[in-house]
Write an enzyme that holds these catalytic residues in place. Structure first.
Site, PDB file in Angstrom:
ATOM      1  N   LEU A 589       0.826  -1.219   0.000  1.00 24.74           N
ATOM      2  CA  LEU A 589       0.000   0.000   0.000  1.00 24.74           C
ATOM      3  C   LEU A 589       0.855   1.262   0.000  1.00 24.74           C
ATOM      4  CD1 LEU A 589      -2.659  -1.005   2.704  1.00 24.74           C
ATOM      5  CD2 LEU A 589      -3.000  -0.907   0.241  1.00 24.74           C
ATOM      6  N   GLN A 593      10.936   5.630   3.987  1.00 26.90           N
ATOM      7  CA  GLN A 593      12.372   5.445   4.166  1.00 26.90           C
ATOM      8  C   GLN A 593      12.679   4.295   5.123  1.00 26.90           C
ATOM      9  OE1 GLN A 593      14.101   9.039   5.538  1.00 26.90           O
ATOM     10  NE2 GLN A 593      16.195   8.285   5.278  1.00 26.90           N
ATOM     11  N   PHE A 594      11.773   4.097   6.103  1.00 30.96           N
ATOM     12  CA  PHE A 594      12.102   3.117   7.133  1.00 30.96           C
ATOM     13  C   PHE A 594      11.213   1.881   7.141  1.00 30.96           C
ATOM     14  CE2 PHE A 594      13.667   7.179   8.561  1.00 30.96           C
ATOM     15  CZ  PHE A 594      14.988   6.862   8.792  1.00 30.96           C
ATOM     16  N   GLU A 596       7.530  -0.356   5.191  1.00 28.09           N
ATOM     17  CA  GLU A 596       6.474  -0.460   4.182  1.00 28.09           C
ATOM     18  C   GLU A 596       5.138  -0.728   4.848  1.00 28.09           C
ATOM     19  OE1 GLU A 596       7.723  -3.655   1.618  1.00 28.09           O
ATOM     20  OE2 GLU A 596       9.103  -2.348   0.525  1.00 28.09           O
ATOM     21  N   VAL A 597       4.055  -0.404   4.142  1.00 31.17           N
ATOM     22  CA  VAL A 597       2.713  -0.802   4.593  1.00 31.17           C
ATOM     23  C   VAL A 597       2.153  -1.780   3.568  1.00 31.17           C
ATOM     24  CG1 VAL A 597       0.389  -0.052   5.186  1.00 31.17           C
ATOM     25  CG2 VAL A 597       2.299   1.430   5.689  1.00 31.17           C
ATOM     26  N   LYS A 628       1.866  -2.472   8.936  1.00 28.96           N
ATOM     27  CA  LYS A 628       3.004  -1.558   8.815  1.00 28.96           C
ATOM     28  C   LYS A 628       4.223  -2.258   9.394  1.00 28.96           C
ATOM     29  CE  LYS A 628       4.146   2.993  10.607  1.00 28.96           C
ATOM     30  NZ  LYS A 628       3.520   4.163  11.209  1.00 28.96           N
ATOM     31  N   ASP A 732       0.484  16.604  12.997  1.00 30.67           N
ATOM     32  CA  ASP A 732       0.571  16.505  11.540  1.00 30.67           C
ATOM     33  C   ASP A 732      -0.787  16.189  10.937  1.00 30.67           C
ATOM     34  OD1 ASP A 732       1.626  16.573   9.054  1.00 30.67           O
ATOM     35  OD2 ASP A 732       2.608  14.620   9.167  1.00 30.67           O
TER      36      ASP A 732
END
Ligand code: ADE
Length: 877
Positions: A589, A593-594, A596-597, A628, A732
């Site tokens: 999805l 940088q750190f 994936e989902v 995640k 955010d």
């Protein structure tokens, strides 16, 4: 003196054929230049209230025109005036029946219909589409209504409007000047929408066009090209408040809708004329792909029933790649005779935009001179001219008749000279005041400049040599503008609250006054209300840690409170451990940088979660979830942040907050499993949709309704209300961090993943934090202070995104550095701050709510509870 006069006349002429601010002359109801026979009506009560008694400031007969009987809400009674020739009508004044204190009837509101030929009638509407104008509140005071847009017409009807059955009577004056252009219609291709990618959003249609729209062309009417409103250099800015970007221009894209490299327009005139020139007011914002036309060819037709003459007039312009100012391009028409003209304007760039077109013909004097050379504005034997009074309070004020042109011009020039001197004095005074005001505030001894390198979005930090400290006055070379004090986010002082307070006392005082505690929430800050402040063990970000935060799966992570523990262990995590082999990968999805989902099937999750647990939607036996996953090679800091995020999420339980279902943290890679939101993030969702209309229905275009948008807003307010009740600061909030399921339920999330996809929304500080500056309150940018009140600010920006259907980035015309400078303006609050504009789709009351979210002083911002309560009634349940 003569030269000066000539210059002024030329300058005025440059404004085009009509200058609506000067075209405000009484047209003759009061002084009788409009004859009795030219004033008619649909009906009259008695002979003594006949239409010709509708004369402003007069008391003949029974003192006004009154239509027959009681006026009903459904009635269309009218008073009609024949102005005898085409007129540029700018103002309407009305009074009721006073009759020396014996009358009490008046019209509370009215509509206007108009006709250029007495046959085809059109209804006037204001620029926001409202046809009704408020009128009188008593029988004697006059009410002056400016017409925006003005009307070019010969016949005008005033139609009193009532909500209740009542008697109405009216007296009227009309104001304007003769329409010497003679243009009675133009036709052109419909204006187009400018859209991202590559361009900002702007609607370049002719929104006041009063003719027909057929097969994407405009026919038989007049509109924005003849309303006397000249577009600004930046076509996204408008002269009118509360309209959409691009409003002032009619614009077309080359390569679209068969424009064949040119735009063809036809102009029809009231009679045959000898044309000397045509003036086209064009935009030239070449940085946005807009230029004036490269050339134009015009063909002439001497009579309506005749062919086009073979020989065109061709005119090539001189293109200008240096000066982006919008300008009048004057096209010589060589005294050719015509009743209509057909002109092809050739594109010089991707876009071409016009805001005004006017024609000069030989037997017509310039109407701008007309406002100077005082003759009767209407064909009439008298030469009295009554300019419109500036206020409704003094309706009968008038300038005495003046026959001598030279004297008038002399007076006018003297007035202009005086005005120039006054303006100069005011500007000079302002300059001096500002210098005095700013002097003690110049705080930076050293300055760090930030610039984006041209080939990448890497930030290069340059620190000029540090000059010796002197208690006041900037001395670095970068600060050359004495008017402007730059507050730099990266200033070393910004990282050190104590230093900053010493340097910027006004900043800390103001922050103390407007928020709680000081500019920075240091550990000793305890006097805050729970609503505004966070303390060590409450969900809390150390206010100075923004440069330390590093994302987990994305580039950073704001929603994770800066817990005091340095490393979290399994026992801190309340979510249950799910067997990872039961997670069956379906698709990716997102990626950051750190980590994936992934979209996964979670086998047996329902049994695993057990009775009583709110269950995610199922697809047969298995359940779809979002997983995640932290990269195996993530740093220990990233690993710790990932665990912190899990800890916080496991405590959140609200229908509008993304739900953590379970985790896999007993072995690597660390995973958190959340509910899957089929419709992805709100930004992507909205940016791919248009507002619902018959057009979207007919063409199957994906759409959303206004009511959908309001429902989305309420849900976000509700989720944020929940977070605020826990003193949790999101930091955010933005559409990119709101997810939608298939029923359009919104859940607030904060997946660092979005930072990759939407990297331009974040301001990067090299090797450090990334900041969503366009969503951040001034105190977050300048003081590093994040509170629920700064979440409220971000909520306002999120609403703005929703009602622009995410077609544009907030402050898209400002660079990141300018956004930061703008937050300095918000702090100073001297009226120089730039606000986001009112999205055209947005109801005015909602925009007011947004503006309150962007209040400079924190106590003036609404709470999420208040926002929720204000928004909820708008949703059709
Ligand atoms: N992208 C990131 N998280 C997601 C989720 N929970 N559902 C759908 N898409 C996502």
């Amino acid at each position: 003196m003569h030269l000066f006069l000539l210059l002024i006349l030329q300058a005025i002429a440059a404004f085009g054929q009509i200058d609506p601010t000067h075209c405000r002359y009484a047209l003759g109801m009061e002084d009788g230049r409009i004859k009795d026979d030219d004033i008619t009506a649909s009906s009259q009560w008695y002979e003594t209230t006949a239409p010709h008694y509708a004369r402003f400031n007069r008391e003949e007969g029974d003192g006004a025109w009154c239509p027959e009987g009681q006026l009903e809400p459904s009635d269309s009674q009218y008073l009609q005036v024949d102005l005898g020739r085409l007129t540029f009508l700018t103002v309407v004044g009305t009074q009721g029946r006073y009759a020396r204190n014996s009358g009490k009837e008046y019209a509370r509101a009215y509509r206007l219909n108009y006709s250029r030929d007495g046959l085809l009638w059109k209804s006037w509407r204001n620029r926001l589409g409202n046809p009704v104008m408020d009128a009188n509140k008593n029988a004697y005071t006059s009410v002056i209504n400016d017409l925006h847009p003005p009307i070019i017409t010969r016949y005008i009807r005033l139609i009193p409007v009532t909500k209740l059955s009542t008697t109405v009577c009216m007296r009227v004056e009309l104001y304007g000047c003769p329409w010497d252009d003679g243009l009675i219609s133009y036709s052109a291709p419909e204006g187009q929408l400018m859209m991202p990618p590559g361009y900002p959003s702007a609607s370049l249609n002719d929104s006041t066009y009063d003719g027909a729209h057929e097969r994407r062309r405009l026919f038989g009417g007049l509109g924005q090209l003849t309303d006397g409103v000249i577009g600004l250099d930046n076509f996204l800015l408008t002269r009118q408040y509360n309209v959409w970007p691009g409003y002032d221009y009619l614009g077309w894209r080359n390569d679209s809708l068969g424009t064949q490299g040119y735009v063809e327009m036809e102009f029809v005139f009231d009679r045959q004329r000898n044309f000397t020139s045509m003036k086209v007011h064009s935009n030239n914002m070449f940085s946005r792909g807009v230029k004036i036309f490269s050339s134009v060819s015009c063909w002439f037709k001497p009579r309506l029933i005749a062919g086009w003459e073979v020989e065109p007039v061709v005119f090539k312009t001189v293109l200008d790649d240096r000066n982006p100012s919008a300008r009048y391009v004057t096209v010589p028409l060589n005294r050719r005779t015509a009743k209509s003209l057909r002109c092809r304007f050739y594109f010089a760039d991707v876009w071409m935009m016009f805001s005004e077109i006017s024609f000069q013909s030989e037997d017509t004097i310039l109407p701008t001179q007309m406002t100077l050379v005082v003759t009767s504005p209407l064909a009439s034997e008298e030469s009295t001219v009554t300019p419109i009074p500036e206020t409704a309070a003094n309706p009968s004020a008038s300038v005495p008749p003046e026959g001598n042109t030279a004297i008038l011009i002399g007076c006018l020039v003297t007035i202009i000279l005086l005005l120039v001197i006054i303006i100069f004095l005011i500007l000079w005074c302002q300059y001096v005041c500002k210098v005095l005001e700013k002097a003690p505030r110049r705080i930076h001894d050293e300055e760090m400049t930030v610039r984006l390198s041209s080939c990448s979005d890497t930030i290069i930090l340059q620190t000029p040599p540090v000059p010796p400290r002197s208690g006041h006055g900037p001395s670095g070379p970068a600060n050359t503008d004495p008017h402007y004090e730059r507050v730099f986010l990266l200033d070393p002082q910004y990282q050190n609250p104590a230093m900053l307070r010493n340097k910027l006392p006004e900043l800390s005082q103001s922050a103390e006054a407007s928020a709680c505690g000081g500019g920075y929430a240091e550990p000793d800050v305890t006097q805050c209300t729970p609503h505004q402040c966070f303390h060590n063990n409450a969900p809390h970000y150390a206010e100075t840690d923004i440069v330390r935060l590093q994302g987990v799966t994305g580039s950073n992570m704001y929603a994770v409170p800066a817990l005091t523990v340095d490393s979290l262990t399994r026992k801190d995590i309340s979510a249950a451990e799910f067997p990872r082999q039961q997670l069956i990968f379906r698709e990716k999805l997102g990626e950051g940088q750190f980590g994936e989902v992934h979209l996964c099937e979670a086998e047996g999750l329902l049994e695993f979660l057990g009775e009583g647990s709110p269950l995610p939607d199922r697809d047969g036996h298995s359940v779809l979830v979002a997983v995640k996953q932290l990269r195996a090679d993530a740093t220990s800091q990233a690993r710790n942040d990932f665990l912190k995020e899990i800890k916080i999420m496991s405590r959140l339980n609200d229908p509008n907050i993304i739900r953590l279902l379970c985790v896999c943290v007993s072995s690597d890679p660390l995973c958190m499993v959340t509910e899957y939101m089929e419709n992805g993030d709100l930004n992507m969702f909205l940016s791919q949709r248009e507002i619902e209309s018959t057009l979207t229905h007919a063409n199957n275009i994906p759409s959303v309704s206004l009511s959908n948008l309001l429902h989305m807003s309420v849900q976000i307010a509700s989720g944020m209300k929940y977070l605020a009740s826990l003193n949790f600061v999101h930091r955010d909030l933005a559409t990119r961090n709101c997810l939608l399921d298939r029923r359009l339920t919104i859940k607030i999330a904060d997946f660092g993943m979005s930072r990759n996809l939407y990297s331009s929304d974040y301001y990067r500080i090299q090797g450090r934090a990334v900041l969503p500056i366009r969503w951040m309150a001034w105190e977050s940018i300048l003081l590093g202070k994040f509170t629920t009140a700064s979440d409220v600010w971000a909520f306002g920006v999120t609403l703005w995104e929703i009602f622009t259907l995410c077609k544009e980035q907030p402050y898209s015309l400002l660079s990141d550095e300018q956004v930061i400078e703008n937050s300095g303006e918000f702090f100073r609050n001297q009226g120089r701050q730039i606000f986001l504009y009112a999205p055209p789709l947005c109801p005015p009351s909602l925009f007011e709510l947004m503006m309150r979210c962007w209040s400079r002083d924190i106590p003036n911002r609404p709470s999420f509870e208040g926002l929720f309560q204000a928004l909820r009634p708008h949703v059709n349940q």
